[in-house]
Design an enzyme around this catalytic site. Structure first.
Site, short mmCIF file in Angstrom:
data_model
loop_
_atom_site.label_atom_id
_atom_site.label_comp_id
_atom_site.label_asym_id
_atom_site.label_seq_id
_atom_site.Cartn_x
_atom_site.Cartn_y
_atom_site.Cartn_z
N ASP A 29 9.66 4.65 0.09
CA ASP A 29 9.24 3.39 -0.52
C ASP A 29 10.43 2.78 -1.26
O ASP A 29 11.19 3.49 -1.92
CB ASP A 29 8.08 3.65 -1.50
CG ASP A 29 7.36 2.38 -1.89
OD1 ASP A 29 8.00 1.52 -2.55
OD2 ASP A 29 6.18 2.24 -1.57
N ASN A 86 -4.64 2.52 0.04
CA ASN A 86 -5.26 1.35 -0.58
C ASN A 86 -5.89 0.52 0.53
O ASN A 86 -5.23 0.24 1.54
CB ASN A 86 -4.20 0.53 -1.32
CG ASN A 86 -3.51 1.32 -2.41
OD1 ASN A 86 -4.14 2.13 -3.09
ND2 ASN A 86 -2.23 1.09 -2.58
N HIS A 99 -1.63 2.37 5.90
CA HIS A 99 -0.53 3.21 5.44
C HIS A 99 -0.99 4.12 4.32
O HIS A 99 -1.96 3.85 3.63
CB HIS A 99 0.68 2.36 4.99
CG HIS A 99 0.40 1.42 3.86
ND1 HIS A 99 -0.26 0.22 4.03
CD2 HIS A 99 0.71 1.49 2.55
CE1 HIS A 99 -0.34 -0.41 2.87
NE2 HIS A 99 0.24 0.35 1.95
N HIS A 101 0.50 6.44 1.05
CA HIS A 101 1.58 6.74 0.11
C HIS A 101 1.55 8.24 -0.19
O HIS A 101 0.50 8.76 -0.56
CB HIS A 101 1.38 6.00 -1.21
CG HIS A 101 1.42 4.52 -1.11
ND1 HIS A 101 2.54 3.79 -1.45
CD2 HIS A 101 0.48 3.62 -0.71
CE1 HIS A 101 2.28 2.50 -1.27
NE2 HIS A 101 1.04 2.39 -0.82
#
Length: 113
Positions: A29, A86, A99, A101
């Site tokens: 990230d 999310n 996606h 994290h």
């Protein structure tokens, strides 16, 4: 398609690749929230968890298997890590491409935000 993550997968936007196979791509990230903050994404464009179907849901299992490998490679498997998805605007999803994290390398508080 005007998807940021699809452009990263295609190599049109640079990224710090951590892992890649035929189904997924993982990269660091650019605004890390932990010492280890890696995004793991399917190469197939799936807008969000709401778009998972019986036909494409197996990608999630593969992503979690890849996450376990990455955690070992990054040295965070034993200490622990968090995997977050999310979904939708209220869930904090800012890129409309499924996606996950992976956050680790420090103690993570609960509950988050």
């Amino acid at each position: 398609m005007n998807c940021l993550f699809c452009k990263i997968i295609a190599g049109d936007i640079p990224s710090a690749k951590v892992y890649e196979d035929d189904l997924v791509y993982a990269f660091r990230d650019i605004e890390p929230q932990a010492p280890v903050h890696i995004l793991i994404i399917p190469k197939e464009h799936i807008s969000s968890a709401n778009e998972l179907t019986d036909e494409n849901a197996s990608i999630v299992g593969h992503i979690f298997a890849v996450a376990a490998k990455i955690a070992k490679d990054e040295g965070i498997a034993d200490g622990g890590y968090r995997i977050v998805n999310n979904c939708g605007d209220d869930g904090g999803q800012t890129v409309k491409h499924l996606h996950f994290h992976m956050l680790g390398g420090r103690s993570l508080a609960w509950p988050p935000g």
